[in-house]
Design a protein around this motif. Structure first.
Motif, short mmCIF file in Angstrom:
data_model
loop_
_atom_site.label_atom_id
_atom_site.label_comp_id
_atom_site.label_asym_id
_atom_site.label_seq_id
_atom_site.Cartn_x
_atom_site.Cartn_y
_atom_site.Cartn_z
N GLY A 123 0.81 -1.21 0.00
CA GLY A 123 0.00 0.00 0.00
C GLY A 123 0.85 1.26 0.00
N ALA A 124 1.90 1.27 0.81
CA ALA A 124 2.79 2.43 0.84
C ALA A 124 3.51 2.60 -0.49
N ALA A 125 3.91 1.48 -1.11
CA ALA A 125 4.58 1.55 -2.41
C ALA A 125 3.64 2.10 -3.48
N LEU A 126 2.39 1.67 -3.43
CA LEU A 126 1.41 2.16 -4.41
C LEU A 126 1.22 3.67 -4.28
N ALA A 127 1.19 4.16 -3.05
CA ALA A 127 1.05 5.60 -2.84
C ALA A 127 2.24 6.35 -3.43
N LEU A 128 3.44 5.81 -3.26
CA LEU A 128 4.63 6.45 -3.84
C LEU A 128 4.62 6.38 -5.35
N HIS A 129 4.13 5.28 -5.91
CA HIS A 129 4.03 5.19 -7.37
C HIS A 129 3.13 6.28 -7.93
N LEU A 130 2.06 6.59 -7.18
CA LEU A 130 1.14 7.62 -7.65
C LEU A 130 1.72 9.02 -7.46
N LEU A 131 2.43 9.22 -6.35
CA LEU A 131 2.96 10.55 -6.03
C LEU A 131 4.29 10.85 -6.71
N PHE A 132 5.05 9.80 -7.01
CA PHE A 132 6.39 10.01 -7.54
C PHE A 132 6.65 9.03 -8.70
N PRO A 133 6.02 9.25 -9.85
CA PRO A 133 6.30 8.37 -11.00
C PRO A 133 7.77 8.46 -11.38
N LEU A 134 8.36 7.32 -11.70
CA LEU A 134 9.80 7.29 -11.95
C LEU A 134 10.12 6.32 -13.08
N ALA A 135 10.80 6.81 -14.10
CA ALA A 135 11.25 5.95 -15.18
C ALA A 135 12.46 5.14 -14.72
N PRO A 136 12.52 3.85 -15.03
CA PRO A 136 13.67 3.03 -14.62
C PRO A 136 14.93 3.44 -15.37
N PRO A 137 16.10 3.06 -14.88
CA PRO A 137 17.35 3.47 -15.53
C PRO A 137 17.50 2.94 -16.96
N ARG A 138 16.84 1.83 -17.29
CA ARG A 138 16.95 1.30 -18.65
C ARG A 138 16.30 2.22 -19.68
N LEU A 139 15.42 3.11 -19.21
CA LEU A 139 14.74 4.03 -20.12
C LEU A 139 15.38 5.41 -20.15
N LEU A 140 16.35 5.64 -19.28
CA LEU A 140 16.97 6.96 -19.19
C LEU A 140 18.27 6.96 -19.98
N ALA A 141 18.33 7.78 -21.01
CA ALA A 141 19.50 7.79 -21.90
C ALA A 141 20.78 8.17 -21.17
N ALA A 142 20.67 9.03 -20.16
CA ALA A 142 21.87 9.50 -19.45
C ALA A 142 22.61 8.38 -18.74
N THR A 143 21.94 7.28 -18.43
CA THR A 143 22.59 6.19 -17.70
C THR A 143 23.51 5.36 -18.60
N GLY A 144 23.21 5.31 -19.90
CA GLY A 144 23.97 4.48 -20.81
C GLY A 144 23.79 2.99 -20.59
N LEU A 145 22.69 2.60 -19.92
CA LEU A 145 22.44 1.20 -19.62
C LEU A 145 21.60 0.54 -20.71
N VAL A 146 21.71 -0.79 -20.79
CA VAL A 146 21.00 -1.57 -21.80
C VAL A 146 19.68 -2.06 -21.23
N ASP A 147 18.63 -1.98 -22.02
CA ASP A 147 17.35 -2.60 -21.64
C ASP A 147 17.48 -4.09 -21.93
N THR A 148 17.97 -4.83 -20.95
CA THR A 148 18.33 -6.23 -21.19
C THR A 148 17.12 -7.09 -21.53
N GLY A 149 15.95 -6.72 -20.99
CA GLY A 149 14.76 -7.50 -21.29
C GLY A 149 14.40 -7.44 -22.76
N GLN A 150 14.47 -6.25 -23.35
CA GLN A 150 14.14 -6.09 -24.76
C GLN A 150 15.22 -6.67 -25.67
N VAL A 151 16.48 -6.57 -25.25
CA VAL A 151 17.58 -7.01 -26.12
C VAL A 151 17.81 -8.52 -26.04
#
Length: 285
Positions: A123-151
């Motif tokens: 429940g607390a996690a769900l509240a944070l998901h609603l209040l603070f949406p956050l893209a994972p590092p695999r979607l952030l170009a600045a990280t330079g990380l690979v989306d291993t699931g898609q690749v």
């Protein structure tokens, strides 16, 4: 002193186990609410990427280790990264479900406690998901990380996060993958006494390696969920079972109590014959 699978403390009888149908409806209902809540958090794409930039910069400012160092270990070959993706996709829900089922049948008191902790954490996690949406590092170009699931596959997410109808990909913080894994390990360690029970800590350790190495979560996601879990533990402590006391029909007190069992005292009553012996034959008083 004995190592075995006995619970930590005397377990209550089966009457402590809540009704099965009610528990099934409760768990399914909580899961549906959680999925609907995650879906309701969709659509905040710009805010999710803006928050991702802030989290990434914060981690660098406090000198947390880079997620890329973990991912580079998994990218040495196809097998490790494929295994990590599989672990991320298929272990999370089944492991937690099996954990709850086992506790329900074998440790009902621990089941109730664990279910409450998981419900509060989710429940607390769900509240944070609603209040603070956050893209994972695999979607952030600045990280330079690979989306291993898609690749490399397999993946549980769609190729286009903004239109993914099966999951909310902008709910990275906190990481329930890691939070649930920690709860499974703690719950099994508390509910059993086997000397091998500490090996359950491998589950959250491997989960942390996987969620970071696959670039599905930041380090900060696991730190936040650990803090939430600590608060849940403090607010919802496990109540110890009352020891079963045997019925004592007689008070065990005084010198007549032998080994905890009351033994009535037997007092010798002086006999009149012993006190006044009969005169010897042929002798008169």
């Amino acid at each position: 002193m004995h190592a075995g699978s006995a619970p930590a403390g005397r377990e209550p009888d089966s009457s402590a186990r809540p009704p099965l149908v009610r528990e099934l409806l409760l768990v399914v209902g909580l899961f549906v609410i959680y999925k609907l809540g995650r879906q309701a958090a969709n659509g905040h794409t710009e805010e999710a990427y803006r928050n991702a930039d802030g989290v990434w910069n914060l981690e660098r400012a406090v000198h947390l280790p880079g997620e890329g160092a973990v991912q580079s270990l998994l990218l040495h070959g196809d097998a490790p990264i494929h295994l990590a993706n599989t672990y991320y996709a298929v272990v999370h829900f089944p492991a937690t479900l099996l954990f709850l089922v086992w506790l329900y049948w074998r440790r009902p008191r621990h089941y109730i406690w664990s279910r409450r902790i998981l419900a509060a954490l989710t429940g607390a996690a769900l509240a944070l998901h609603l209040l603070f949406p956050l893209a994972p590092p695999r979607l952030l170009a600045a990280t330079g990380l690979v989306d291993t699931g898609q690749v490399y596959g397999p993946t549980v997410y769609g190729a286009k996060p903004a239109t993914d109808s099966m999951a909310n990909q902008f709910a990275a913080m906190p990481s329930l993958h890691f939070g649930w894994a920690v709860m499974v390990a703690v719950g099994l360690i508390v509910a059993t006494r086997t000397r091998w029970r500490w090996l359950w800590l491998l589950h959250p350790a491997v989960t942390l390696l996987v969620i970071v190495g696959t670039a599905n979560h930041y380090w900060l996601d696991s730190i936040v969920v650990s803090a939430l879990l600590a608060v849940a533990f403090a607010a919802l402590p496990l109540r110890r079972a009352e020891p079963v006391r045997g019925h004592r029909p007689w008070p065990a007190a005084g010198p007549e109590a032998i080994g905890g069992t009351y033994v009535p005292a037997v007092h010798a009553v002086p006999s009149a014959r012993a006190e006044y012996p009969r005169a010897a034959s042929g002798v008169r008083r």
